[in-house]
Design a protein around this motif. Structure first.
Motif, short mmCIF file in Angstrom:
data_model
loop_
_atom_site.label_atom_id
_atom_site.label_comp_id
_atom_site.label_asym_id
_atom_site.label_seq_id
_atom_site.Cartn_x
_atom_site.Cartn_y
_atom_site.Cartn_z
N UNK A 1 -5.95 -1.56 6.56
CA UNK A 1 -7.35 -1.91 6.36
C UNK A 1 -8.09 -1.88 7.70
N UNK A 2 -9.22 -1.19 7.74
CA UNK A 2 -9.93 -0.97 8.99
C UNK A 2 -10.38 -2.28 9.62
N UNK A 3 -11.10 -3.08 8.87
CA UNK A 3 -11.68 -4.30 9.42
C UNK A 3 -10.61 -5.34 9.72
N UNK A 4 -9.68 -5.55 8.82
CA UNK A 4 -8.66 -6.56 9.01
C UNK A 4 -7.73 -6.22 10.18
N UNK A 5 -7.42 -4.94 10.35
CA UNK A 5 -6.54 -4.55 11.45
C UNK A 5 -7.18 -4.87 12.80
N UNK A 6 -8.42 -4.48 12.97
CA UNK A 6 -9.07 -4.73 14.26
C UNK A 6 -9.29 -6.23 14.49
N UNK A 7 -9.58 -6.97 13.44
CA UNK A 7 -9.75 -8.41 13.61
C UNK A 7 -8.42 -9.05 14.02
N UNK A 8 -7.32 -8.61 13.41
CA UNK A 8 -6.01 -9.17 13.74
C UNK A 8 -5.60 -8.83 15.17
N UNK A 9 -6.07 -7.70 15.68
CA UNK A 9 -5.76 -7.31 17.06
C UNK A 9 -6.32 -8.31 18.07
N UNK A 10 -7.36 -9.03 17.71
CA UNK A 10 -7.97 -9.99 18.64
C UNK A 10 -6.93 -11.01 19.11
N UNK A 11 -6.23 -11.60 18.16
CA UNK A 11 -5.21 -12.59 18.51
C UNK A 11 -4.00 -11.93 19.14
N UNK A 12 -3.63 -10.74 18.62
CA UNK A 12 -2.45 -10.06 19.16
C UNK A 12 -2.64 -9.65 20.61
N UNK A 13 -3.88 -9.41 21.02
CA UNK A 13 -4.13 -8.99 22.39
C UNK A 13 -3.79 -10.06 23.41
N UNK A 14 -3.78 -11.31 22.99
CA UNK A 14 -3.48 -12.39 23.95
C UNK A 14 -2.16 -13.08 23.65
N UNK A 15 -1.55 -12.75 22.49
CA UNK A 15 -0.29 -13.40 22.14
C UNK A 15 0.54 -12.46 21.26
N UNK A 16 1.61 -11.88 21.78
CA UNK A 16 2.44 -10.97 20.97
C UNK A 16 2.98 -11.61 19.70
N UNK A 17 3.05 -12.94 19.66
CA UNK A 17 3.51 -13.59 18.44
C UNK A 17 2.57 -13.34 17.27
N UNK A 18 1.31 -12.96 17.57
CA UNK A 18 0.34 -12.68 16.51
C UNK A 18 0.47 -11.27 15.95
N UNK A 19 1.44 -10.52 16.46
CA UNK A 19 1.65 -9.16 15.95
C UNK A 19 1.94 -9.14 14.46
N UNK A 20 2.51 -10.19 13.95
CA UNK A 20 2.90 -10.19 12.54
C UNK A 20 1.71 -9.93 11.63
N UNK A 21 0.55 -10.48 11.97
CA UNK A 21 -0.64 -10.29 11.13
C UNK A 21 -1.10 -8.84 11.17
#
Length: 506
Positions: free
Chosen positions: A383-403
């Motif tokens: 999903x275009x919007x959800x993927x980029x939004x999830x990258x926000x957290x992943x950019x500062x914490x690899x643990x957020x990669x799951x989303x």
């Protein structure tokens, strides 16, 4: 929420109304045709955009509900207004039509907003005009609600767009594939002048009309160009630049206009006409939603090229203004239009770099990094919007990669991209808080999801239930905030909820 009925017919004189000017109506007759709205059968006000109304100088505390309903349904017009339909031509799916014009819209007049800027106020769906070409001039409730939701969402996303001031039922029915309730949307724009407006004059060989129109556009939108050595050349350059930035912003939020004809491209740089538009769910570069775009002319990835094509048609229309020597005019205009590609690419890459959390524009390879992500998203149906939004957290914490991984049918595709991305992030030194805030400011949590808009339309048309419509308008006014209590509106559609086709409504 439905607010008021109204039955006033004729002229409206209220101390709460702003002063209406008649600037476009004062242009020569060949630019427009005078007309009046058709009296609605039983008008009912659905919604008024109170914040926008205040910005435009409406004092709602001094306007009776019945007067508002009359005004926004076409039952009455302000006493100082002079409604006109605007003449224009246009290339529709590549085919030139020399005479189109507002067939179901009326420019009531212009008002000066609180900042002193002129704004058009137009009724859309208020009945036939001299340009209706045997059409009924009406709008159905569904397209009115879609335009209200999407145009206001675009504004909240920070993308130049016409605005929705009000929506009203007329009490009449319109006949499309089925019988539908009639409605009117009141649209606000910097102006409604289009590429097709210039084409209309050019098709008639009306060089004087072209010059009057260009001078009007400069005065209205580009006053700094009035004293330029070659003001009309500078005007074309300015329009091309604004469109390059606009289309880049469309692409960065996954917006697909659906009907990018030259009569649907403004010279002010605003998004206009939200008929069969839609937003991407799962990313697909070739995605088409519009039911009338049978050949995919206006597919998502084609939008920059078609914008440039439209601007080439504008340049052709303006050639007599650019230089009396046709060869010199063509050379100058061609150079300007060709420059669109570089301007778009620069604006698009800057926006996409920000979406993946990068600040330093001097590093090579970012284009390849962005393209690799989009390729992985398309293969993984992310999903275009959800993927980029999830990258926000992943950019500062690899643990957020799951989303982020959860958005991909094959999470390994994300893992392969994430490794070089993290290296690039490490080289682009910024504090975690600064990066997170910057990414969240350009990656919305909420967009007008196609299936939710359709759900709101069905509820309104079949049950007169405007609850979801109201909820969408409220949530989408703050698209970059998480709003956890509204999280269901951020969900991608389930397979049985997907909207595959959107419709123009004419």
């Amino acid at each position: 929420m439905i607010t008021a009925r109204g039955t006033i017919s004729g002229v409206l004189d209220s101390e709460g109304l702003p002063a209406f000017e008649r600037i476009y109506a004062g242009l020569p007759e060949r630019f427009r045709a005078e007309a009046l709205p058709s009296p609605p059968e039983a008008p009912l006000l659905i919604k008024v955009n109170e914040a926008l109304a205040a910005e435009l100088g409406f004092d709602l505390s001094h306007i009776e509900p019945v007067e508002l309903t009359a005004l926004f349904s076409g039952a009455a017009v302000p006493h100082d207004a002079r409604p006109v339909a605007i003449a224009y031509a246009g290339h529709q799916f590549g085919n030139f039509v020399p005479s189109l014009g507002d067939g179901r819209a009326l420019l009531i007049g212009e008002v000066r907003d609180r900042a002193g800027q002129l704004r058009d106020i137009q009724l859309k769906g208020s009945g036939p005009t001299p340009y209706s070409r045997r059409g009924d001039g009406r709008a159905a409730l569904g397209p009115v609600l879609r335009e209200y939701i999407v145009s206001e969402a675009m504004h909240a996303l920070g993308i130049p767009a016409t605005r929705a001031l009000a929506a009203a039922l007329t009490g009449d029915v319109v006949y499309r594939e089925t019988v539908l309730p009639g409605a009117v949307v009141t649209r606000v724009a910097a102006s409604h002048i289009r590429v097709g407006t210039f084409q209309y004059m050019a098709a008639r060989g009306d060089e004087e009309g072209l010059r009057i129109l260009a001078d009007h556009v400069i005065a209205r939108h580009y006053p700094d160009l009035a004293d330029a050595p070659s003001p009309y050349t500078a005007l074309l350059e300015a329009i091309v630049e604004r469109q390059a930035r606009l289309i880049a912003r469309w692409m960065q939020v996954g917006f697909i206009h659906g009907v990018m004809n030259t009569d649907n491209m403004t010279v002010s740089g605003e998004t206009i006409d939200f008929g069969p538009c839609a937003f991407l769910d799962a990313y697909s570069a070739t995605k088409v939603f519009s039911s009338i775009d049978q050949q995919g002319r206006y597919a998502y990835r084609n939008q920059p090229g078609l914008a440039q094509w439209n601007l080439a048609r504008l340049a052709e229309a303006m050639l007599p203004l650019i230089d009396a020597d046709t060869d010199k005019a063509i050379e100058a205009a061609n150079a300007i239009v060709v420059g669109f590609a570089g301007q778009f690419q620069t604006a698009w890459l800057a926006g996409m770099r920000a979406k993946i959390g990068l600040f330093d524009a001097s590093v090579d390879g970012d284009l390849d990094l962005v393209q690799a992500l989009l390729t992985a998203m398309e293969a993984g149906e992310a999903d275009f919007t959800r993927t980029f939004r999830a990258l926000c957290a992943a950019a500062i914490d690899p643990a957020a990669d799951a989303a982020v991984r959860a958005e991909f049918s094959d999470p390994a595709a994300y893992d392969g991209w994430a490794a070089p991305w993290r290296q690039r992030l490490a080289d682009d030194r910024r504090g975690a808080g600064e990066r997170l805030a910057a990414m969240r400011a350009v990656n919305p949590a909420f967009i007008p999801r196609n299936h939710r808009i359709e759900e709101a339309i069905v509820a309104a048309v079949e049950r007169r239930d405007f609850g979801l419509f109201e909820r969408l308008v409220a949530v989408l006014s703050r698209p970059y905030e998480d709003q956890p209590e509204q999280a269901d509106l951020a969900l991608a559609p389930q397979p049985d909820e997907r909207v595959m086709r959107t419709f123009c409504g004419t």
